[in-house]
Motif scaffolding. Structure first.
Motif, PDB file in Angstrom:
ATOM      1  N   ALA A  94       0.541  -1.112  -0.121  1.00 25.07           N
ATOM      2  CA  ALA A  94       0.060   0.226  -0.016  1.00 25.07           C
ATOM      3  C   ALA A  94       0.843   1.404   0.020  1.00 25.07           C
ATOM      4  CB  ALA A  94      -0.959  -0.006   1.198  1.00 25.07           C
ATOM      5  N   LEU A  95       1.866   1.399   0.970  1.00 28.77           N
ATOM      6  CA  LEU A  95       2.812   2.281   1.004  1.00 28.77           C
ATOM      7  C   LEU A  95       3.568   2.641  -0.566  1.00 28.77           C
ATOM      8  CD1 LEU A  95       3.780   4.565   2.439  1.00 28.77           C
ATOM      9  CD2 LEU A  95       5.494   3.137   3.479  1.00 28.77           C
ATOM     10  N   ALA A  96       3.851   1.653  -1.078  1.00 29.37           N
ATOM     11  CA  ALA A  96       4.500   1.740  -2.615  1.00 29.37           C
ATOM     12  C   ALA A  96       3.731   2.640  -3.407  1.00 29.37           C
ATOM     13  CB  ALA A  96       5.050   0.538  -2.990  1.00 29.37           C
ATOM     14  N   ARG A  97       2.315   1.962  -3.490  1.00 31.90           N
ATOM     15  CA  ARG A  97       1.519   2.717  -4.120  1.00 31.90           C
ATOM     16  C   ARG A  97       1.291   4.310  -3.908  1.00 31.90           C
ATOM     17  NH1 ARG A  97      -3.525   1.045  -5.202  1.00 31.90           N
ATOM     18  NH2 ARG A  97      -3.369   1.661  -7.229  1.00 31.90           N
ATOM     19  N   THR A  98       1.143   4.302  -2.736  1.00 31.99           N
ATOM     20  CA  THR A  98       1.015   5.780  -1.770  1.00 31.99           C
ATOM     21  C   THR A  98       2.345   6.537  -2.333  1.00 31.99           C
ATOM     22  OG1 THR A  98      -0.379   5.203  -0.197  1.00 31.99           O
ATOM     23  CG2 THR A  98       0.616   7.232   0.090  1.00 31.99           C
ATOM     24  N   ALA A  99       3.508   5.998  -2.377  1.00 32.86           N
ATOM     25  CA  ALA A  99       4.566   6.827  -2.912  1.00 32.86           C
ATOM     26  C   ALA A  99       4.585   7.282  -4.278  1.00 32.86           C
ATOM     27  CB  ALA A  99       5.919   6.027  -2.566  1.00 32.86           C
ATOM     28  N   ASN A 100       3.841   6.330  -5.325  1.00 27.69           N
ATOM     29  CA  ASN A 100       3.764   6.806  -6.587  1.00 27.69           C
ATOM     30  C   ASN A 100       2.780   7.644  -6.735  1.00 27.69           C
ATOM     31  OD1 ASN A 100       5.977   5.121  -7.706  1.00 27.69           O
ATOM     32  ND2 ASN A 100       4.712   3.369  -8.019  1.00 27.69           N
ATOM     33  N   THR A 101       1.538   7.292  -5.973  1.00 31.87           N
ATOM     34  CA  THR A 101       0.482   8.552  -6.093  1.00 31.87           C
ATOM     35  C   THR A 101       0.914   9.928  -5.569  1.00 31.87           C
ATOM     36  OG1 THR A 101      -1.087   6.791  -5.817  1.00 31.87           O
ATOM     37  CG2 THR A 101      -1.764   8.887  -5.297  1.00 31.87           C
ATOM     38  N   ARG A 102       1.390   9.963  -4.474  1.00 33.11           N
ATOM     39  CA  ARG A 102       2.039  11.380  -4.017  1.00 33.11           C
ATOM     40  C   ARG A 102       2.853  11.996  -5.025  1.00 33.11           C
ATOM     41  NH1 ARG A 102       2.183  10.764   2.651  1.00 33.11           N
ATOM     42  NH2 ARG A 102       0.215  10.037   2.831  1.00 33.11           N
ATOM     43  N   LEU A 103       3.419  11.265  -5.559  1.00 43.41           N
ATOM     44  CA  LEU A 103       4.652  11.638  -6.469  1.00 43.41           C
ATOM     45  C   LEU A 103       4.134  11.889  -7.939  1.00 43.41           C
ATOM     46  CD1 LEU A 103       7.892  10.341  -4.932  1.00 43.41           C
ATOM     47  CD2 LEU A 103       6.941  12.668  -4.784  1.00 43.41           C
ATOM     48  N   GLY A 104       2.982  11.603  -8.264  1.00 43.32           N
ATOM     49  CA  GLY A 104       2.413  11.732  -9.611  1.00 43.32           C
ATOM     50  C   GLY A 104       2.876  10.614 -10.499  1.00 43.32           C
ATOM     51  N   VAL A 105       3.088   9.513 -10.088  1.00 44.66           N
ATOM     52  CA  VAL A 105       3.582   8.405 -10.884  1.00 44.66           C
ATOM     53  C   VAL A 105       2.413   7.178 -11.120  1.00 44.66           C
ATOM     54  CG1 VAL A 105       5.201   6.455 -11.624  1.00 44.66           C
ATOM     55  CG2 VAL A 105       5.938   8.972 -10.831  1.00 44.66           C
ATOM     56  N   THR A 106       2.119   6.718 -11.863  1.00 39.53           N
ATOM     57  CA  THR A 106       1.115   5.609 -12.335  1.00 39.53           C
ATOM     58  C   THR A 106       1.817   4.358 -12.012  1.00 39.53           C
ATOM     59  OG1 THR A 106      -0.190   7.238 -13.611  1.00 39.53           O
ATOM     60  CG2 THR A 106      -0.760   4.848 -13.635  1.00 39.53           C
ATOM     61  N   ASP A 107       0.965   3.754 -11.166  1.00 42.89           N
ATOM     62  CA  ASP A 107       1.315   2.234 -11.347  1.00 42.89           C
ATOM     63  C   ASP A 107       1.224   1.651 -12.533  1.00 42.89           C
ATOM     64  OD1 ASP A 107       2.317   1.975  -8.551  1.00 42.89           O
ATOM     65  OD2 ASP A 107       0.123   2.029  -7.811  1.00 42.89           O
ATOM     66  N   VAL A 108       2.043   0.613 -12.938  1.00 45.67           N
ATOM     67  CA  VAL A 108       1.970  -0.244 -14.219  1.00 45.67           C
ATOM     68  C   VAL A 108       1.276  -1.335 -13.810  1.00 45.67           C
ATOM     69  CG1 VAL A 108       3.094  -0.975 -16.103  1.00 45.67           C
ATOM     70  CG2 VAL A 108       3.849   0.951 -15.354  1.00 45.67           C
ATOM     71  N   GLU A 109       0.007  -1.974 -14.328  1.00 49.20           N
ATOM     72  CA  GLU A 109      -0.525  -3.206 -14.011  1.00 49.20           C
ATOM     73  C   GLU A 109       0.323  -4.172 -14.875  1.00 49.20           C
ATOM     74  OE1 GLU A 109      -4.789  -2.741 -14.482  1.00 49.20           O
ATOM     75  OE2 GLU A 109      -4.987  -2.091 -12.554  1.00 49.20           O
ATOM     76  N   TYR A 110      -0.008  -5.539 -14.362  1.00 48.25           N
ATOM     77  CA  TYR A 110       0.851  -6.574 -15.009  1.00 48.25           C
ATOM     78  C   TYR A 110      -0.401  -6.915 -16.024  1.00 48.25           C
ATOM     79  CZ  TYR A 110       1.632 -11.632 -15.582  1.00 48.25           C
ATOM     80  OH  TYR A 110       1.832 -12.999 -16.413  1.00 48.25           O
ATOM     81  N   ILE A 111      -0.331  -6.853 -17.291  1.00 50.05           N
ATOM     82  CA  ILE A 111      -1.163  -6.707 -18.403  1.00 50.05           C
ATOM     83  C   ILE A 111      -1.532  -8.278 -18.737  1.00 50.05           C
ATOM     84  CG2 ILE A 111      -0.961  -4.631 -19.182  1.00 50.05           C
ATOM     85  CD1 ILE A 111       0.944  -5.754 -21.484  1.00 50.05           C
ATOM     86  N   ARG A 112      -0.674  -9.243 -18.393  1.00 46.87           N
ATOM     87  CA  ARG A 112      -0.865 -10.517 -18.839  1.00 46.87           C
ATOM     88  C   ARG A 112      -1.698 -11.404 -17.791  1.00 46.87           C
ATOM     89  NH1 ARG A 112       4.981 -10.146 -20.543  1.00 46.87           N
ATOM     90  NH2 ARG A 112       4.718  -9.676 -22.705  1.00 46.87           N
ATOM     91  N   GLY A 113      -1.972 -10.642 -16.505  1.00 47.85           N
ATOM     92  CA  GLY A 113      -2.808 -11.099 -15.495  1.00 47.85           C
ATOM     93  C   GLY A 113      -4.218 -11.098 -15.697  1.00 47.85           C
ATOM     94  N   ALA A 114      -4.943 -11.687 -14.858  1.00 45.78           N
ATOM     95  CA  ALA A 114      -6.454 -11.732 -14.865  1.00 45.78           C
ATOM     96  C   ALA A 114      -6.794 -10.488 -13.613  1.00 45.78           C
ATOM     97  CB  ALA A 114      -7.024 -12.810 -14.129  1.00 45.78           C
ATOM     98  N   LYS A 115      -7.914  -9.917 -13.744  1.00 47.64           N
ATOM     99  CA  LYS A 115      -8.527  -8.979 -12.908  1.00 47.64           C
ATOM    100  C   LYS A 115      -8.628  -9.607 -11.736  1.00 47.64           C
ATOM    101  CE  LYS A 115     -10.615  -6.105 -16.381  1.00 47.64           C
ATOM    102  NZ  LYS A 115     -11.919  -5.350 -16.780  1.00 47.64           N
ATOM    103  N   VAL A 116      -7.864  -9.245 -10.389  1.00 50.69           N
ATOM    104  CA  VAL A 116      -8.081  -9.873  -9.297  1.00 50.69           C
ATOM    105  C   VAL A 116      -8.374  -9.045  -8.231  1.00 50.69           C
ATOM    106  CG1 VAL A 116      -6.101 -11.771  -9.943  1.00 50.69           C
ATOM    107  CG2 VAL A 116      -5.555  -9.609  -8.614  1.00 50.69           C
ATOM    108  N   PHE A 117      -8.323  -7.716  -8.275  1.00 48.84           N
ATOM    109  CA  PHE A 117      -8.800  -6.972  -7.217  1.00 48.84           C
ATOM    110  C   PHE A 117     -10.268  -6.419  -7.727  1.00 48.84           C
ATOM    111  CE2 PHE A 117      -4.399  -6.435  -7.334  1.00 48.84           C
ATOM    112  CZ  PHE A 117      -3.892  -6.908  -5.894  1.00 48.84           C
TER     113      PHE A 117
END
Length: 187
Positions: A162-185
């Motif tokens: 969660a904190l890694a995602r927050t770090a990217n969010t607060r610094l304006g960087v979008t997480d990169v989803e694993y495109i070959r995987g199924a929707k799990v969330f």
């Protein structure tokens, strides 16, 4: 004061209540926790401004608690009266995770570790934490341990995600989803 004792030169080390081989699973478990603490310190040192003041304080508390985890695992024999890790610590991590997640954008798939340098180090924290958890579970299969340590490490790895995602969010960087995987969330 000398920092070397020469008592480990033959491949053994002291634990609370005895001596064991340096490759003993107990030493592996608290050694992985110690390694994790080093990465947490690195992540914390990368948080220079007020954008991360709240989580800098959380990480400092976590560093102390990681020493508590290592201390609990360093007992040759379980002494419940001396254990430091409690369920309250895990519950507090859950509250922190919920607070972090509230500010993170939704995701549907697993994400690739990375983004900012800070988020990358936090993902390393997450993976080292998972290893520490696995080593602690292995130790617990053969010897009595404080079971709260396993729960704490399990939740702590979620916190780092969660904190890694927050770090990217607060610094304006979008997480990169694993495109070959199924929707799990899903919400």
């Amino acid at each position: 004061m000398s920092i070397y004792t020469r008592t480990g030169d033959q491949g053994e080390t002291s634990v609370i209540g005895g001596r064991v081989s340096k490759d003993d699973i107990r030493v592996e478990a608290y050694g992985a926790i110690d390694e994790l603490n080093g990465f947490v310190g690195q992540a914390r040192s990368m948080m220079h401004d007020e954008v991360f003041a709240d989580v800098r304080e959380q990480l400092l508390e976590i560093q102390h608690e990681l020493f508590d985890c290592g201390s609990d695992l360093a007992y040759a024999r379980l002494d419940e009266g001396k254990m430091k890790v409690t369920g309250d610590m895990t519950e507090r991590l859950e509250r922190w995770i919920d607070d972090l997640q509230a500010g993170n954008p939704p995701i549907e798939r697993f994400i690739l570790p990375g983004g900012t340098g800070l988020a990358s180090v936090l993902h390393v924290c997450r993976t080292v934490c998972r290893r520490a958890e696995r080593r602690t579970v292995t130790l617990g299969r053969s010897q009595e341990i404080n079971g709260m340590t396993v729960a704490y490490l399990n939740r702590l790895s979620d916190y780092f995600f969660a904190l890694a995602r927050t770090a990217n969010t607060r610094l304006g960087v979008t997480d990169v989803e694993y495109i070959r995987g199924a929707k799990v969330f899903r919400d």
